[in-house]
Design a protein around this motif. Structure first.
Motif, PDB file in Angstrom:
ATOM      1  N   MET A  82      36.769  26.835   4.906  1.00  0.00           N
ATOM      2  CA  MET A  82      37.623  26.588   3.746  1.00  0.00           C
ATOM      3  C   MET A  82      36.757  26.191   2.554  1.00  0.00           C
ATOM      4  SD  MET A  82      40.597  23.691   3.269  1.00  0.00           S
ATOM      5  CE  MET A  82      41.581  24.299   4.615  1.00  0.00           C
ATOM      6  N   ARG A  83      36.949  26.907   1.454  1.00  0.00           N
ATOM      7  CA  ARG A  83      36.193  26.642   0.232  1.00  0.00           C
ATOM      8  C   ARG A  83      37.093  25.847  -0.714  1.00  0.00           C
ATOM      9  NH1 ARG A  83      31.700  29.725  -0.077  1.00  0.00           N
ATOM     10  NH2 ARG A  83      31.652  29.747  -2.351  1.00  0.00           N
ATOM     11  N   VAL A  84      36.610  24.675  -1.160  1.00  0.00           N
ATOM     12  CA  VAL A  84      37.440  23.722  -1.893  1.00  0.00           C
ATOM     13  C   VAL A  84      36.836  23.447  -3.266  1.00  0.00           C
ATOM     14  CG1 VAL A  84      38.433  21.399  -1.893  1.00  0.00           C
ATOM     15  CG2 VAL A  84      38.201  22.664   0.256  1.00  0.00           C
ATOM     16  N   LEU A  85      37.687  23.450  -4.288  1.00  0.00           N
ATOM     17  CA  LEU A  85      37.253  23.182  -5.645  1.00  0.00           C
ATOM     18  C   LEU A  85      38.063  22.017  -6.208  1.00  0.00           C
ATOM     19  CD1 LEU A  85      36.327  25.686  -8.382  1.00  0.00           C
ATOM     20  CD2 LEU A  85      38.146  24.061  -8.900  1.00  0.00           C
ATOM     21  N   VAL A  86      37.382  21.090  -6.888  1.00  0.00           N
ATOM     22  CA  VAL A  86      38.025  19.921  -7.484  1.00  0.00           C
ATOM     23  C   VAL A  86      37.708  19.889  -8.961  1.00  0.00           C
ATOM     24  CG1 VAL A  86      38.233  17.405  -7.476  1.00  0.00           C
ATOM     25  CG2 VAL A  86      37.773  18.624  -5.330  1.00  0.00           C
ATOM     26  N   THR A  87      38.727  19.969  -9.816  1.00  0.00           N
ATOM     27  CA  THR A  87      38.508  19.774 -11.251  1.00  0.00           C
ATOM     28  C   THR A  87      38.697  18.283 -11.577  1.00  0.00           C
ATOM     29  OG1 THR A  87      40.783  19.998 -12.086  1.00  0.00           O
ATOM     30  CG2 THR A  87      39.565  22.042 -11.614  1.00  0.00           C
ATOM     31  N   GLY A  88      38.028  17.845 -12.628  1.00  0.00           N
ATOM     32  CA  GLY A  88      38.068  16.414 -12.935  1.00  0.00           C
ATOM     33  C   GLY A  88      37.365  15.605 -11.860  1.00  0.00           C
ATOM     34  N   ALA A  89      36.322  16.187 -11.276  1.00  0.00           N
ATOM     35  CA  ALA A  89      35.670  15.594 -10.102  1.00  0.00           C
ATOM     36  C   ALA A  89      34.920  14.309 -10.395  1.00  0.00           C
ATOM     37  CB  ALA A  89      34.714  16.609  -9.465  1.00  0.00           C
TER      38      ALA A  89
ATOM     39  N   GLN B 193      32.849  17.883 -16.958  1.00  0.00           N
ATOM     40  CA  GLN B 193      31.858  17.973 -18.022  1.00  0.00           C
ATOM     41  C   GLN B 193      30.578  17.262 -17.652  1.00  0.00           C
ATOM     42  OE1 GLN B 193      34.044  16.603 -21.505  1.00  0.00           O
ATOM     43  NE2 GLN B 193      34.445  18.713 -22.104  1.00  0.00           N
ATOM     44  N   SER B 194      30.664  16.300 -16.730  1.00  0.00           N
ATOM     45  CA  SER B 194      29.455  15.627 -16.255  1.00  0.00           C
ATOM     46  C   SER B 194      29.668  15.202 -14.809  1.00  0.00           C
ATOM     47  CB  SER B 194      29.134  14.397 -17.123  1.00  0.00           C
ATOM     48  OG  SER B 194      30.199  13.477 -17.097  1.00  0.00           O
ATOM     49  N   VAL B 195      29.032  15.898 -13.895  1.00  0.00           N
ATOM     50  CA  VAL B 195      29.067  15.542 -12.489  1.00  0.00           C
ATOM     51  C   VAL B 195      27.763  14.838 -12.178  1.00  0.00           C
ATOM     52  CG1 VAL B 195      29.260  16.393 -10.132  1.00  0.00           C
ATOM     53  CG2 VAL B 195      30.501  17.539 -11.967  1.00  0.00           C
ATOM     54  N   ALA B 196      27.835  13.527 -11.928  1.00  0.00           N
ATOM     55  CA  ALA B 196      26.623  12.716 -11.790  1.00  0.00           C
ATOM     56  C   ALA B 196      25.799  13.127 -10.574  1.00  0.00           C
ATOM     57  CB  ALA B 196      27.002  11.239 -11.711  1.00  0.00           C
ATOM     58  N   ASP B 197      26.453  13.311  -9.436  1.00  0.00           N
ATOM     59  CA  ASP B 197      25.723  13.608  -8.206  1.00  0.00           C
ATOM     60  C   ASP B 197      26.538  14.584  -7.377  1.00  0.00           C
ATOM     61  OD1 ASP B 197      24.146  13.703  -5.989  1.00  0.00           O
ATOM     62  OD2 ASP B 197      24.712  11.723  -5.227  1.00  0.00           O
ATOM     63  N   ALA B 198      26.185  15.869  -7.483  1.00  0.00           N
ATOM     64  CA  ALA B 198      26.915  16.891  -6.744  1.00  0.00           C
ATOM     65  C   ALA B 198      26.455  16.977  -5.296  1.00  0.00           C
ATOM     66  CB  ALA B 198      26.747  18.244  -7.431  1.00  0.00           C
ATOM     67  N   GLY B 199      25.273  16.408  -4.995  1.00  0.00           N
ATOM     68  CA  GLY B 199      24.774  16.477  -3.620  1.00  0.00           C
ATOM     69  C   GLY B 199      24.635  17.921  -3.176  1.00  0.00           C
ATOM     70  N   ASP B 200      25.249  18.246  -2.020  1.00  0.00           N
ATOM     71  CA  ASP B 200      25.168  19.612  -1.513  1.00  0.00           C
ATOM     72  C   ASP B 200      26.310  20.478  -2.029  1.00  0.00           C
ATOM     73  OD1 ASP B 200      27.209  18.393  -0.187  1.00  0.00           O
ATOM     74  OD2 ASP B 200      26.533  18.897   1.833  1.00  0.00           O
ATOM     75  N   ALA B 201      27.088  19.946  -2.963  1.00  0.00           N
ATOM     76  CA  ALA B 201      28.194  20.717  -3.549  1.00  0.00           C
ATOM     77  C   ALA B 201      27.702  21.497  -4.761  1.00  0.00           C
ATOM     78  CB  ALA B 201      29.328  19.789  -3.951  1.00  0.00           C
ATOM     79  N   LEU B 202      28.474  22.521  -5.129  1.00  0.00           N
ATOM     80  CA  LEU B 202      28.177  23.279  -6.338  1.00  0.00           C
ATOM     81  C   LEU B 202      28.711  22.512  -7.538  1.00  0.00           C
ATOM     82  CD1 LEU B 202      27.369  25.871  -7.890  1.00  0.00           C
ATOM     83  CD2 LEU B 202      29.667  26.752  -7.396  1.00  0.00           C
ATOM     84  N   ALA B 203      27.838  22.208  -8.490  1.00  0.00           N
ATOM     85  CA  ALA B 203      28.250  21.516  -9.706  1.00  0.00           C
ATOM     86  C   ALA B 203      28.548  22.540 -10.786  1.00  0.00           C
ATOM     87  CB  ALA B 203      27.154  20.567 -10.175  1.00  0.00           C
ATOM     88  N   ILE B 204      29.783  22.519 -11.298  1.00  0.00           N
ATOM     89  CA  ILE B 204      30.171  23.386 -12.407  1.00  0.00           C
ATOM     90  C   ILE B 204      30.443  22.462 -13.580  1.00  0.00           C
ATOM     91  CG2 ILE B 204      31.812  25.105 -13.233  1.00  0.00           C
ATOM     92  CD1 ILE B 204      32.349  25.878 -10.349  1.00  0.00           C
ATOM     93  N   SER B 205      29.455  22.330 -14.452  1.00  0.00           N
ATOM     94  CA  SER B 205      29.537  21.389 -15.558  1.00  0.00           C
ATOM     95  C   SER B 205      30.039  22.104 -16.795  1.00  0.00           C
ATOM     96  CB  SER B 205      28.161  20.770 -15.833  1.00  0.00           C
ATOM     97  OG  SER B 205      28.239  19.852 -16.892  1.00  0.00           O
ATOM     98  N   GLY B 206      31.210  21.696 -17.264  1.00  0.00           N
ATOM     99  CA  GLY B 206      31.751  22.331 -18.454  1.00  0.00           C
ATOM    100  C   GLY B 206      33.230  22.100 -18.598  1.00  0.00           C
ATOM    101  N   ASP B 207      33.764  22.646 -19.653  1.00  0.00           N
ATOM    102  CA  ASP B 207      35.172  22.519 -20.002  1.00  0.00           C
ATOM    103  C   ASP B 207      35.925  23.710 -19.419  1.00  0.00           C
ATOM    104  OD1 ASP B 207      37.644  22.667 -21.529  1.00  0.00           O
ATOM    105  OD2 ASP B 207      36.744  21.191 -22.859  1.00  0.00           O
TER     106      ASP B 207
ATOM    107  N   ILE C  45      34.020  29.363 -11.737  1.00  0.00           N
ATOM    108  CA  ILE C  45      35.143  29.093 -10.833  1.00  0.00           C
ATOM    109  C   ILE C  45      35.574  30.372 -10.135  1.00  0.00           C
ATOM    110  CG2 ILE C  45      37.584  28.441 -10.767  1.00  0.00           C
ATOM    111  CD1 ILE C  45      36.975  26.424 -13.006  1.00  0.00           C
ATOM    112  N   ALA C  46      35.653  31.470 -10.874  1.00  0.00           N
ATOM    113  CA  ALA C  46      36.037  32.749 -10.280  1.00  0.00           C
ATOM    114  C   ALA C  46      35.034  33.174  -9.214  1.00  0.00           C
ATOM    115  CB  ALA C  46      36.148  33.817 -11.365  1.00  0.00           C
ATOM    116  N   ASP C  47      33.750  32.991  -9.497  1.00  0.00           N
ATOM    117  CA  ASP C  47      32.710  33.380  -8.542  1.00  0.00           C
ATOM    118  C   ASP C  47      32.762  32.544  -7.268  1.00  0.00           C
ATOM    119  OD1 ASP C  47      31.823  35.275 -10.334  1.00  0.00           O
ATOM    120  OD2 ASP C  47      30.153  34.062 -11.096  1.00  0.00           O
TER     121      ASP C  47
END
Length: 312
Positions: free
Chosen positions: A1-8, A39-53, A63-65
């Motif tokens: 399962m691939r999970v995405l969180v906005t406002g992370a 807009q600012s993910v301090a520590d994404a660790g092993d997650a994909l960080a998508i920094s932006g609006d 996000i689409a990719d």
């Protein structure tokens, strides 16, 4: 399962990400990839960080990719800030949300989207019992945008493009005192003050009632909302989270019992506009939400202790 969180990187988002990492599953299914959008993910660790609006093309492309199976959409400009800057509120809370809905709908994957709506959709001057049939009359721009997004998400779901689930968040505590733009921030501030023995000026009276939930219980409910069995034919696809309805006097009494807080620490200087919106919540018929497995904190003691990080 691939999970995405906005406002992370936000208060609820960061707590949700921590819970996802600790559990590693949603409804028994393993989280194989995690993407954090902010807009600012301090520590994404092993997650994909998508920094932006979310309004930016590059963010939407990323996000689409990612091709998420489950999306938790938490990104928002809070109520007070949205009211002070309606254009910003619309761009983030409405326009960006619609862009996200359209992007996910176009993917052809029919992802599950858990949308963090708000009890702000209900408005003021409510009946003695709020039911699923109670008309929605949001008094602030923030609530109006939340209601519009609920309607749009339900329509995308009706068309089979997204599996949308809107959950209406109550007053979530205890937020750090960092000027988040939430008019309801006093609900968190009073808990810290009473625990730490500091004076507090309350903008609502002692008999004022609100709907309360800890952030840890909130994030557990968000995870459950992604996998709960929604009744066939459920058109609105929006549910209030079950709540504890507590007066400020009850919260103060609870903190006095837990921390030896002195009730004299609190002085009341009610602000009519704040009390009208955040201090007169009636009873809530949340039976449909409970039937789906959503739940409250159980007791005032547990709410306060969970909100202040003393128990999970």
């Amino acid at each position: 399962m691939r999970v995405l969180v906005t406002g992370a990187a936000g208060f609820i988002g960061a707590t949700l990400v921590d819970l996802l990492r600790r559990r590693g599953t949603i409804g028994g299914r393993a989280v194989t990839a995690l993407a954090l959008v902010d807009q600012s993910v301090a520590d994404a660790g092993d997650a994909l960080a998508i920094s932006g609006d979310l309004a930016e093309a590059a963010t939407l492309r990323a996000i689409a990719d990612f091709q998420a199976d489950v999306v938790f959409h938490l990104a928002a400009v809070p109520g007070g800030a949205a009211e002070a800057d309606p254009a910003l509120g619309r761009r983030v809370n409405l326009d960006a949300s619609l862009s996200l809905f359209e992007l996910l709908a176009a993917s052809g994957r029919r992802p599950v989207l858990v949308y963090a709506s708000s009890i702000a959709v209900y408005g003021a001057n409510l009946p003695d019992l709020v039911t699923p049939q109670t008309p929605l009359r949001p008094p602030l721009t923030y609530g109006a945008h939340k209601q519009v997004c609920e309607i749009l998400l339900a329509d995308f779901t009706r068309r089979g493009a997204i599996d949308g689930r809107s959950v209406r968040l109550p007053g979530i505590v205890a937020r750090p005192g960092n000027g988040t733009g939430l008019v309801s921030a006093f609900m968190s501030d009073i808990l810290y003050a009473l625990r730490d023995g500091k004076p507090f000026v309350c903008p609502v009276g002692p008999a004022s009632t609100a709907w309360w939930m800890s952030t840890s219980r909130c994030t557990e409910n968000l995870l459950h909302a992604a996998v709960m069995d929604v009744p066939a034919g459920e058109a609105a696809r929006a549910w209030p989270l079950p709540v504890l309805r507590l007066s400020m006097a009850e919260v103060i009494t609870t903190c006095a019992k837990l921390y030896g807080a002195d009730r004299q620490q609190v002085t009341f200087q009610p602000i009519p506009g704040v009390e009208a919106v955040f201090g007169r919540y009636p009873r809530l018929d949340d039976a449909p939400s409970r039937a789906l497995g959503l739940r409250d904190d159980g007791s005032a003691d547990a709410l306060v202790r969970r909100a202040l990080g003393e128990i999970e």
